[in-house]
Design a protein around this motif. Structure first.
Motif, short mmCIF file in Angstrom:
data_model
loop_
_atom_site.label_atom_id
_atom_site.label_comp_id
_atom_site.label_asym_id
_atom_site.label_seq_id
_atom_site.Cartn_x
_atom_site.Cartn_y
_atom_site.Cartn_z
N GLU A 108 -127.12 -89.82 28.62
CA GLU A 108 -126.55 -88.54 29.02
C GLU A 108 -127.17 -88.06 30.32
O GLU A 108 -126.50 -87.45 31.15
N ARG A 109 -128.42 -88.37 30.51
CA ARG A 109 -129.11 -88.04 31.73
C ARG A 109 -130.01 -89.22 32.10
O ARG A 109 -130.51 -89.89 31.21
N PRO A 110 -130.18 -89.53 33.39
CA PRO A 110 -129.82 -88.72 34.55
C PRO A 110 -128.45 -89.00 35.11
O PRO A 110 -128.27 -88.94 36.32
N GLN A 111 -127.46 -89.34 34.29
CA GLN A 111 -126.12 -89.66 34.75
C GLN A 111 -125.10 -88.75 34.08
O GLN A 111 -124.31 -89.18 33.23
N PRO A 112 -125.07 -87.45 34.39
CA PRO A 112 -124.06 -86.56 33.82
C PRO A 112 -122.69 -86.86 34.40
O PRO A 112 -122.56 -87.57 35.42
N THR A 113 -121.65 -86.32 33.78
CA THR A 113 -120.28 -86.56 34.19
C THR A 113 -119.62 -85.25 34.62
O THR A 113 -120.29 -84.22 34.77
N LEU A 114 -118.29 -85.31 34.81
CA LEU A 114 -117.58 -84.12 35.27
C LEU A 114 -117.66 -82.98 34.27
O LEU A 114 -117.46 -81.81 34.65
N ARG A 157 -119.12 -90.11 36.49
CA ARG A 157 -120.50 -90.01 36.97
C ARG A 157 -120.55 -89.94 38.49
O ARG A 157 -121.29 -89.15 39.07
N ALA A 158 -119.75 -90.81 39.15
CA ALA A 158 -119.73 -90.79 40.61
C ALA A 158 -119.19 -89.45 41.12
O ALA A 158 -119.70 -88.90 42.11
N GLY A 159 -118.17 -88.89 40.45
CA GLY A 159 -117.63 -87.60 40.86
C GLY A 159 -118.66 -86.49 40.73
O GLY A 159 -118.76 -85.61 41.60
#
Length: 413
Positions: free
Chosen positions: A280-286, A320-322
């Motif tokens: 979930e972190r450090p890669q949050p989503t929209l 994630r990229a967004g």
């Protein structure tokens, strides 16, 4: 090295499938050298005895060599047999010596065959062919001149030629086998080296990715810390309630930055694979954009967020990229246009792609103490978008700074 040996010696070590000679002999080398010496010396003694004490039929027929020639042959052949101990290191002199000796010496026959075998193992085919041709010529001369030969010229020559060619073929077979083993070893070593290189490259790529993640995560948090700390510095006379609130925000942001840093470093320690679910972190989503916008508002940045897509429907990698693009866009706005209103628009549909647009007015004046930065945030975002299969553009348009990103969004099957 003498000139007369250069045709046989210079390509020796380079073409030797066994490689450079070791400083000390192995147990196998001692065993093989002992067998070769016993065969060469044993044949020399046996043939010399037969020539000194020939059968009665030979004596009656008047066939035999002079005694002095037999003893010369015995001594010369004995020297050649002793030389078999060093045939690998001094192969060229020994081979030339035996080629000359074979014109008149019956006692050195077995020693000559051993040397032919050794030449076939340790020398290229061109050298071997030349040496075998010389041996065949000496066999022809020997069969024609020696009075001991009672079987006839062609029969004697044929036996000598067959044994010489057979020894050469056996040596070539051993050489081919050794070359095959060496080639397999080289291929294995190259494969291991390539595998180590691929592992090292994968580690470098992963560390670069994690460093980029650390920049994206921490730059956002630290920019918030800088803004609140600057407010405390330039408004020392603010009411205690505001100072306490700003200090609380600084404390919370610092705590959150430490949590993000710990989560990123945890990826290095756990070695997460691609098959495992993304943390979930450090890669949050929209889905976390609302919280991101609220953090910026608490720091004094006016943020208008328009999300026209369902975050749950966007693929995880694209989401994630967004999120990272929006996060870096807000950080960039706080650095270069503090206090300006920022509008974030997220739109798109499956198969059409995900479009992110971040707009903020250009600053009227440059702040006296701007937030420090590396200046590579937008470059990193462009690389991230490119790796995701999309594109990113940014620049000034009509008094505004506009950052636009497009990411692919494939419909679920």
């Amino acid at each position: 090295m003498s000139v007369e040996y250069r045709w046989l010696w210079p390509s020796a070590l380079a073409a030797d499938p066994a490689g450079p000679l070791p400083a000390r002999r192995s147990t196998r080398d001692w065993l093989v050298d002992t067998v070769c010496f016993v065969l060469g010396m044993g044949a020399t003694v046996t043939i010399t005895h037969a020539l000194l004490y020939p059968p009665d039929g030979f004596v009656a027929a008047g066939i035999g060599s002079p005694t002095w020639l037999i003893w010369v042959d015995a001594v010369a052949s004995g020297i050649a047999a002793v030389g078999l101990w060093w045939r690998r290191r001094f192969l060229a002199p020994l081979a030339v010596y035996l080629a000359l000796l074979s014109f008149f010496s019956p006692a050195s026959g077995i020693t000559l065959l051993i040397v032919v075998f050794t030449v076939a193992v340790h020398r290229p085919f061109a050298v071997l062919g030349t040496y075998v041709a010389v041996v065949l010529a000496s066999s022809a001369v020997f069969a024609a001149l020696m009075p001991e030969i009672v079987a006839g010229f062609w029969q004697t020559f044929a036996w000598g030629a067959v044994m010489a060619v057979f020894a050469a073929l056996c040596g070539m077979l051993v050489r081919a086998r050794r070359q095959l083993i060496v080639s397999w070893r080289d291929r294995a070593e190259r494969a291991e080296a390539e595998q180590r290189l691929r592992v090292a490259q994968a580690r470098v790529v992963e560390r670069t990715r994690i460093a980029r993640e650390m920049h994206d995560v921490l730059a956002h948090r630290i920019s918030l810390l800088s803004l609140h700390a600057g407010a405390l510095e330039f408004r020392p006379g603010a009411p205690p309630e505001e100072i306490a609130g700003a200090a609380a925000v600084v404390r919370a942001s610092a705590h959150q930055a430490l949590q993000d840093l710990r989560a990123v470093i945890g990826v290095l320690r756990t070695g997460q694979s691609e098959d495992e679910p993304a943390p979930e972190r450090p890669q949050p989503t929209l889905a976390a954009l609302a919280g991101l916008a609220e953090e910026s508002r608490s720091a004094g940045t006016k943020v208008r967020l328009d999300v026209a897509v369902d975050p749950a429907a966007v693929p995880a990698a694209t989401a994630r990229a967004g999120y990272r693009i929006v996060q870096e866009g807000l950080t960039n706005a706080r650095k270069h246009a503090p206090g300006a209103a920022v509008r974030v628009t997220v739109s798109g549909a499956p198969d059409d792609g995900l479009t992110i647009e971040i707009r903020n007015p250009l600053p009227v004046s440059v702040p006296v103490a701007p937030i420090p930065g590396t200046g590579v945030g937008l470059i990193g975002l462009a690389e991230r978008a490119l790796l995701a299969g999309g594109r990113l553009d940014h620049g000034r348009t009509g008094g505004e700074f506009v950052l636009t990103a497009w990411l692919p969004w494939q419909a679920s099957p």
